[in-house]
Structures are given as C-alpha cells and as structure tokens.
Design an enzyme around this catalytic site. Structure first.
Site, PDB file in Angstrom:
ATOM      1  N   ASP A  12      31.317  -0.990  62.465  1.00 41.35           N
ATOM      2  CA  ASP A  12      30.545  -0.541  63.638  1.00 41.35           C
ATOM      3  C   ASP A  12      29.658   0.661  63.332  1.00 41.35           C
ATOM      4  OD1 ASP A  12      31.810  -2.530  65.128  1.00 41.35           O
ATOM      5  OD2 ASP A  12      33.475  -1.198  65.626  1.00 41.35           O
ATOM      6  N   GLU A  13      29.159   0.721  62.123  1.00 43.19           N
ATOM      7  CA  GLU A  13      28.326   1.875  61.719  1.00 43.19           C
ATOM      8  C   GLU A  13      26.881   1.724  62.169  1.00 43.19           C
ATOM      9  OE1 GLU A  13      29.948  -0.079  59.545  1.00 43.19           O
ATOM     10  OE2 GLU A  13      31.395   1.090  58.391  1.00 43.19           O
ATOM     11  N   LYS A  15      25.233  -1.553  61.344  1.00 43.05           N
ATOM     12  CA  LYS A  15      24.671  -2.487  60.349  1.00 43.05           C
ATOM     13  C   LYS A  15      23.658  -3.431  60.984  1.00 43.05           C
ATOM     14  CE  LYS A  15      28.857  -3.795  59.493  1.00 43.05           C
ATOM     15  NZ  LYS A  15      29.620  -2.778  60.233  1.00 43.05           N
ATOM     16  N   LYS A  17      21.599  -2.900  63.548  1.00 46.40           N
ATOM     17  CA  LYS A  17      20.294  -2.244  63.745  1.00 46.40           C
ATOM     18  C   LYS A  17      19.550  -2.132  62.412  1.00 46.40           C
ATOM     19  CE  LYS A  17      17.693   1.827  64.499  1.00 46.40           C
ATOM     20  NZ  LYS A  17      17.264   2.988  65.218  1.00 46.40           N
ATOM     21  N   GLY A  39      30.751  -7.596  65.265  1.00 40.69           N
ATOM     22  CA  GLY A  39      29.922  -7.493  66.472  1.00 40.69           C
ATOM     23  C   GLY A  39      28.753  -6.601  66.122  1.00 40.69           C
ATOM     24  N   HIS A  40      27.593  -7.179  65.915  1.00 37.25           N
ATOM     25  CA  HIS A  40      26.419  -6.424  65.469  1.00 37.25           C
ATOM     26  C   HIS A  40      25.411  -6.353  66.610  1.00 37.25           C
ATOM     27  CE1 HIS A  40      27.417  -7.392  60.998  1.00 37.25           C
ATOM     28  NE2 HIS A  40      28.376  -6.758  61.630  1.00 37.25           N
ATOM     29  N   THR A  41      25.152  -5.124  67.054  1.00 44.84           N
ATOM     30  CA  THR A  41      24.273  -4.938  68.208  1.00 44.84           C
ATOM     31  C   THR A  41      22.846  -4.690  67.750  1.00 44.84           C
ATOM     32  OG1 THR A  41      26.159  -3.768  69.121  1.00 44.84           O
ATOM     33  CG2 THR A  41      24.118  -3.716  70.412  1.00 44.84           C
ATOM     34  N   GLN A 221      32.052  -5.594  58.909  1.00 42.49           N
ATOM     35  CA  GLN A 221      33.138  -4.624  58.757  1.00 42.49           C
ATOM     36  C   GLN A 221      32.689  -3.433  57.889  1.00 42.49           C
ATOM     37  OE1 GLN A 221      34.234  -8.257  58.115  1.00 42.49           O
ATOM     38  NE2 GLN A 221      34.235  -8.187  60.314  1.00 42.49           N
ATOM     39  N   VAL A 297      33.047  -6.695  70.316  1.00 49.72           N
ATOM     40  CA  VAL A 297      33.764  -7.968  70.404  1.00 49.72           C
ATOM     41  C   VAL A 297      34.904  -7.876  71.409  1.00 49.72           C
ATOM     42  CG1 VAL A 297      35.126  -9.649  69.071  1.00 49.72           C
ATOM     43  CG2 VAL A 297      33.196  -8.485  68.002  1.00 49.72           C
ATOM     44  N   ARG A 300      37.435  -2.860  73.241  1.00 52.17           N
ATOM     45  CA  ARG A 300      38.431  -1.792  73.131  1.00 52.17           C
ATOM     46  C   ARG A 300      37.728  -0.454  72.899  1.00 52.17           C
ATOM     47  NH1 ARG A 300      42.076  -3.966  68.256  1.00 52.17           N
ATOM     48  NH2 ARG A 300      40.037  -4.761  67.626  1.00 52.17           N
ATOM     49  N   LEU A 328      23.342   6.841  64.552  1.00 52.91           N
ATOM     50  CA  LEU A 328      23.791   7.483  65.795  1.00 52.91           C
ATOM     51  C   LEU A 328      23.730   9.006  65.708  1.00 52.91           C
ATOM     52  CD1 LEU A 328      25.893   4.695  65.512  1.00 52.91           C
ATOM     53  CD2 LEU A 328      26.047   5.361  67.893  1.00 52.91           C
ATOM     54  N   ASP A 330      21.622  11.010  66.980  1.00 52.27           N
ATOM     55  CA  ASP A 330      21.311  11.614  68.280  1.00 52.27           C
ATOM     56  C   ASP A 330      22.569  11.976  69.070  1.00 52.27           C
ATOM     57  OD1 ASP A 330      21.287   8.659  68.110  1.00 52.27           O
ATOM     58  OD2 ASP A 330      21.311   8.771  70.296  1.00 52.27           O
ATOM     59  N   GLY A 412      18.450   6.623  67.717  1.00 47.63           N
ATOM     60  CA  GLY A 412      18.567   5.863  68.956  1.00 47.63           C
ATOM     61  C   GLY A 412      18.793   4.400  68.603  1.00 47.63           C
TER      62      GLY A 412
HETATM   63  P1  GDP Z   1      27.667  -2.809  63.510  1.00 51.05           P
HETATM   64  O1  GDP Z   1      28.880  -3.609  63.766  1.00 51.05           O
HETATM   65  O2  GDP Z   1      27.763  -2.002  62.260  1.00 51.05           O
HETATM   66  O3  GDP Z   1      26.397  -3.621  63.571  1.00 51.05           O
HETATM   67  O4  GDP Z   1      27.582  -1.746  64.704  1.00 51.05           O
HETATM   68  P2  GDP Z   1      27.830  -2.040  66.270  1.00 51.05           P
HETATM   69  O5  GDP Z   1      26.674  -2.787  66.807  1.00 51.05           O
HETATM   70  O6  GDP Z   1      29.180  -2.623  66.484  1.00 51.05           O
HETATM   71  O7  GDP Z   1      27.899  -0.570  66.843  1.00 51.05           O
HETATM   72  C1  GDP Z   1      26.834   0.319  66.726  1.00 51.05           C
HETATM   73  C2  GDP Z   1      26.390   0.741  68.126  1.00 51.05           C
HETATM   74  O8  GDP Z   1      25.542   1.850  68.020  1.00 51.05           O
HETATM   75  C3  GDP Z   1      25.595  -0.302  68.867  1.00 51.05           C
HETATM   76  O9  GDP Z   1      25.875  -0.208  70.235  1.00 51.05           O
HETATM   77  C4  GDP Z   1      24.145   0.100  68.590  1.00 51.05           C
HETATM   78  O10 GDP Z   1      23.225  -0.353  69.600  1.00 51.05           O
HETATM   79  C5  GDP Z   1      24.269   1.576  68.611  1.00 51.05           C
HETATM   80  N1  GDP Z   1      23.328   2.317  67.761  1.00 51.05           N
HETATM   81  C6  GDP Z   1      22.858   2.015  66.526  1.00 51.05           C
HETATM   82  N2  GDP Z   1      22.112   3.020  66.042  1.00 51.05           N
HETATM   83  C7  GDP Z   1      22.113   3.976  66.994  1.00 51.05           C
HETATM   84  C8  GDP Z   1      21.552   5.289  67.077  1.00 51.05           C
HETATM   85  O11 GDP Z   1      20.926   5.777  66.169  1.00 51.05           O
HETATM   86  N3  GDP Z   1      21.796   5.985  68.228  1.00 51.05           N
HETATM   87  C9  GDP Z   1      22.520   5.494  69.251  1.00 51.05           C
HETATM   88  N4  GDP Z   1      22.703   6.262  70.325  1.00 51.05           N
HETATM   89  N5  GDP Z   1      23.077   4.281  69.207  1.00 51.05           N
HETATM   90  C10 GDP Z   1      22.876   3.534  68.096  1.00 51.05           C
HETATM   91  P1  IMO Z   2      31.623  -5.029  62.391  1.00 53.65           P
HETATM   92  O1  IMO Z   2      30.965  -6.020  61.469  1.00 53.65           O
HETATM   93  C1  IMO Z   2      35.168  -2.691  63.382  1.00 53.65           C
HETATM   94  C2  IMO Z   2      39.065  -4.476  62.479  1.00 53.65           C
HETATM   95  C3  IMO Z   2      39.926  -4.853  63.665  1.00 53.65           C
HETATM   96  C4  IMO Z   2      41.299  -4.595  63.063  1.00 53.65           C
HETATM   97  C5  IMO Z   2      41.123  -5.079  61.625  1.00 53.65           C
HETATM   98  C6  IMO Z   2      41.591  -6.517  61.382  1.00 53.65           C
HETATM   99  O2  IMO Z   2      31.184  -5.112  63.807  1.00 53.65           O
HETATM  100  O3  IMO Z   2      31.563  -3.651  61.801  1.00 53.65           O
HETATM  101  P2  IMO Z   2      40.556  -8.879  62.005  1.00 53.65           P
HETATM  102  O4  IMO Z   2      40.293  -9.507  63.348  1.00 53.65           O
HETATM  103  O5  IMO Z   2      39.388  -8.783  61.122  1.00 53.65           O
HETATM  104  O6  IMO Z   2      41.733  -9.510  61.317  1.00 53.65           O
HETATM  105  O7  IMO Z   2      41.039  -7.385  62.357  1.00 53.65           O
HETATM  106  O8  IMO Z   2      39.746  -4.987  61.347  1.00 53.65           O
HETATM  107  N1  IMO Z   2      37.697  -5.065  62.488  1.00 53.65           N
HETATM  108  C7  IMO Z   2      36.591  -4.368  62.782  1.00 53.65           C
HETATM  109  N2  IMO Z   2      36.432  -3.089  63.185  1.00 53.65           N
HETATM  110  N3  IMO Z   2      34.087  -3.467  63.185  1.00 53.65           N
HETATM  111  C8  IMO Z   2      34.217  -4.742  62.749  1.00 53.65           C
HETATM  112  O9  IMO Z   2      33.170  -5.511  62.422  1.00 53.65           O
HETATM  113  C9  IMO Z   2      35.521  -5.260  62.555  1.00 53.65           C
HETATM  114  N4  IMO Z   2      36.005  -6.456  62.174  1.00 53.65           N
HETATM  115  C10 IMO Z   2      37.333  -6.316  62.112  1.00 53.65           C
HETATM  116  O10 IMO Z   2      39.683  -4.013  64.761  1.00 53.65           O
HETATM  117  O11 IMO Z   2      41.576  -3.215  63.021  1.00 53.65           O
HETATM  118 MG    MG Z   3      30.332  -3.899  65.207  1.00 56.82          MG
END
Ligand code: GDP
Ligand code: IMO
Ligand code: MG
Length: 427
Positions: A12-13, A15, A17, A39-41, A221, A297, A300, A328, A330, A412
């Site tokens: 959730d870093e 990726k 974006k 879950g990639h937003t 991940q 996803v 939580r 993130l 900002d 952002g």
């Molecule tokens: P991923 O799984 O690595 O693709 O990351 P996620 O989508 O799960 O979580 C990243 C969240 O941060 C998403 O809600 C994005 O829309 C949001 N996001 C990404 N870059 C930025 C940023 O620079 N600032 C802010 N405020 N939100 C961001």
């Molecule tokens: P993105 O690509 C954050 C975590 C789960 C749990 C562990 C094992 O959005 O960064 P799993 O269902 O894979 O067997 O769960 O890994 N996990 C993630 N945490 N971002 C993800 O994907 C994740 N995919 C799995 O929360 O701790």
């Molecule tokens: Mg994610």
C-alpha cells in the site's frame, strides 16, 4: 527499457499511482505475482479506481496489460473487475493472461478463512482471498492453471483428481464438502469467457523485449510481505521483490534494467505481525485519517507508524532499488513530532537489518532522528526547489541514510500531484 516497481515496506505504498504515472511511457504493464489480495488505487482526475488483479495500465488503450505466470487468478473476481471497468467506460483495453498462472478456486477461499479462524490469536490477518492455499496447491503440484481452465477436458480431469483431496481437507476442518458438478459447470463458463485473453505471456514479453519496447513490472504487496525475506509467517505467499520478476514473468533476469522502490513517507501495515515504529497514539490516528489509511481490499484500518529506513534499506538490499518514489508526502504536513527510524536496538546492540525470527524482531526498539516540521501546504508544489526547507531536509535525510536518490515525490493522489526530479522511464 524494463523497469520494476516494488513496494519497499508492507504494501500500500502507492504502487498503483506510480505505475499509472510512469505507465504513460510504457508499452506493456505486467503484474507478475500475487492476485486480488492487492488493491492499487488510481486517481484519474476526480475519478477513483481500485484495481485488484488487473494491471494499472488498463486505462491506456495502447498499453498491453499482462497477468503473468507467477500470479494467482480468481476468474470470477477478475470478470467482475473487468465488468466494473467496462461500466465506467473502460472498454478499449488490451489484456493478456498467462496460461501458466494458477486459478484461485472456491475451496482455496474457504480454506484461507478456516485456517485463519482456527489459528485464533496466531492468525496472519490475510485478505481471505484464497491466496495462500492457491500458492500451496501450486507448490504441491495439484493446482489448476489458466491453460487448464479454458480447456473443458483438462479442467474436468484435474478437478476430478484434486477436488476429492480438497474435500477431505475441508471435512477435516469441519467445513462442508463441495460438489464437483457445480464447480465444474461454473468454472467451465469462466474459462469460456476468459479464453480470448489467455496465451503464453512469457513468449509475448520476450517478443516485446526483442522489439525494445518499454515494459513496466507493477509489483504487488511489499518486500516485508515477501514469503522468503519478509516478517515470516506474517507475510503473503509470493515474493514481491525485483528478483522474483524474471521467474514470475518468464523472462531472463538480464533484461531488468532499473528498479524503483515505492516508499510511503511514513509506514503502514495491514494484518498481524511485528511493526517496530508503530504509533499507538493520537498521531497514528491523525495520520490514518489524513492518509485515508483503510485497506482498499478489506477496508481494515491500516496500522500506522514512523518511516522506518531499516525496512527500506532491507528492501534495497533484496531488490537492488536504484531510485525511490516517496509517496503521500503531503500527509506529513503539520506533523509536529516528525521522526525517522535509522536503526534498531536489539538486546542492547545497534542493528541495521531485519532479524529473521519473530521473537527477535518483536524485541527491536527503533532508534530515531527527529526532524523539523513544515506547515505550508505542498499539494500544489511541482518543483523540488519550491518545497519548504524542512520538507527538503526530510527527503535529504532519506537519501543520506539509504544512499538511494529520491527521484519522484508524490504530494497528492492524482497523477498531476507529482514532483519529478529525474525521469527514470523515458520513451
Ligand atoms: P498500492 O497498493 O501500493 O497501489 O497503494 P494503495 O492504493 O493501496 O494505497 C495508497 C493510497 O494512497 C491510495 O488511496 C492512493 O490514492 C493514495 N495516494 C497515493 N499517493 C498519494 C499522495 O501522494 N498523497 C496522498 N494524500 N494520497 C496518495
Ligand atoms: P498491495 O499490492 C498490504 C497482507 C495481508 C496479510 C498478509 C497475507 O495493495 O500493496 P494474503 O491475503 O496475501 O495471504 O495476506 O499480507 N497483504 C497486503 N497488505 N497491501 C497488499 O497489497 C497486501 N496483500 C496482502 O494484509 O497481512
Ligand atoms: Mg494496496
């Protein structure tokens, strides 16, 4: 050029974006591991998309989107995701699914849930998408692959030998057995619909490489969730490292040119397991709310903590990160007590790496350096020079302690809210 985007923390870093942003110069975008646990937003203007299985290049009709052999694919959910995209006007896309990718079956999802509840307080906190049990069957050589799903006879043959085994496991765990005909009829239909997308993606990728196309590998991940190198057993069941890309995509390792580590300006984690810099206080709650740190996803609440450069340096070592994208950023505006962890204290000794055992990792106490806060809104900043001096100091501290250049800074969620210091993925 072939560029790998890897998560350098616990996922959730941001990726999605970065893949979308850099993808503007890509010919091909590839997901090579994981499944719909990701879950990639992506924010395109005001529109928000949350992708799980589909690569983040799907919005550009010129990009070939590949689900490679190292993935585990839930056909039902993938079709739902595609239908959702089509409903929102994304109808013109190119998608290729590896015939060697494994299929997540209904029993995988049931087993994921059952193991989690039986583990009680030792649960991993999985996404309950069946990821672990599907990879386990792959390793145990009883998996069903996409190439089998699309051939009725293969599906019938493999399912008829696998399902009795899985039913024994379900029964042992106190769950109801599954009916062969019901599953076969349902999955045969998914196979028919997905057939046009299924092919040998290793071949496709190698041909694209030979044509010198720009290929972007979108990691899912993060390094600390790696099955081999992460905080085992609180990890996922695949390897989200740059090193895993060649085997999971069926290309030669020599073709990887550059690795971008995606690094949130602080740290988050979903699910259980050690997290040395976790904040159990109001600041943690503040960052969670400001960063909307709730799972894409599973919804939580994500656990939140200070930036941990031991973790980022570990990811650098494992994946060979050449440059960082700081995300993130900002969210840290107006955070009065800003800290960055640069090492741990383990039983009275300073360490700069991640210990292998959970017990040791749980005993690690972070050593922090304190930074000055900034108060100016940075959402609109597009040039590095225009950032407040304290914000630049934060970035330079990361560079100093990791020895990796921060080439991209995200201020952002939208595509445009990005500061580019060095264009790492040129046409
Ligand atoms: P991923 O799984 O690595 O693709 O990351 P996620 O989508 O799960 O979580 C990243 C969240 O941060 C998403 O809600 C994005 O829309 C949001 N996001 C990404 N870059 C930025 C940023 O620079 N600032 C802010 N405020 N939100 C961001
Ligand atoms: P993105 O690509 C954050 C975590 C789960 C749990 C562990 C094992 O959005 O960064 P799993 O269902 O894979 O067997 O769960 O890994 N996990 C993630 N945490 N971002 C993800 O994907 C994740 N995919 C799995 O929360 O701790
Ligand atoms: Mg994610």
């Amino acid at each position: 050029m072939r560029l790998v985007v890897v998560g350098s923390q616990w996922g959730d870093e941001g990726k999605g974006k970065v893949t979308d942003f850099l993808g503007q110069n890509a010919d091909v975008v590839v997901r090579s591991q994981g499944g719909n646990n990701a879950g990639h937003t992506i924010m395109i203007g005001k529109e928000k998309f949350a992708l799980q299985t589909i690569p983040s290049g799907i919005f550009n009709p010129h990009i070939k989107n590949v689900l490679a052999n190292g993935m585990v694919i839930n056909p039902k959910e993938t079709l739902k995701e595609l239908a959702g995209l089509k409903e929102r006007g994304i109808t013109n896309f190119q998608l290729f699914i590896s015939n060697r990718a494994h299929v997540i079956m209904p029993y995988h999802i049931l087993l994921d849930g059952a193991y989690e509840s039986l583990k009680g307080s030792h649960k991993i906190g999985t996404t309950k998408k069946g990821i672990g049990p599907c990879y386990a069957d792959k390793v145990n050589r009883i998996g069903i692959r996409m190439g089998d799903l699309i051939e009725e006879e293969s599906l019938k043959e493999i399912l008829s030998s696998t399902l009795p085994l899985k039913n024994k496991e379900l029964k042992m765990l106190g769950l109801e057995e599954l009916d062969f005909t019901t599953i076969y009829n349902e999955y045969k239909e998914y196979g028919k619909i997905l057939k046009p997308y299924v092919c040998d993606t290793s071949l496709l990728l190698t041909e694209e490489i030979e044509k010198d196309k720009n290929i972007l590998f979108e990691g899912a991940q993060g390094s600390m969730l790696c099955l081999d190198h992460g905080s085992y057993p609180y990890v996922t069941s695949s390897s989200p490292t740059a090193a895993s890309v060649p085997v999971n995509a069926g290309i030669a390792p020599k073709y990887i040119d550059h690795c971008v580590g995606i690094c949130k300006a602080y740290t988050t984690r979903v699910g259980e397991g050690p997290f040395p810099t976790e904040l159990h206080n109001e600041l943690g709650d503040l960052i969670r709310e400001r960063g909307h740190e709730y799972g894409t996803v599973t919804k939580r609440p994500r656990r939140v903590g200070y930036l941990d450069l031991v973790v980022v340096n570990y990811a650098k070592r494992i994946s060979g990160i050449d440059s960082l994208a700081l995300m993130l950023f900002d969210v840290l505006t107006n955070v009065e007590e800003l800290k960055i962890c640069i090492s741990y204290n383990l039983d009275g000794k300073e360490i700069k790496t991640i210990p292998a055992t959970l017990k040791e990792y749980a005993r690690c106490i972070p050593n922090y350096i304190t930074l000055k806060p900034w108060h100016e809104n940075i959402n609109k900043v597009r040039n590095y020079e225009d950032l407040p001096i304290e914000a630049k100091e934060y970035i330079e501290t990361i560079e100093k302690y990791t020895n990796i250049p921060v080439d991209l800074i995200s201020v952002g969620p939208e595509r445009t809210e990005t500061i580019i210091r060095k264009d790492v993925f040129k046409k």
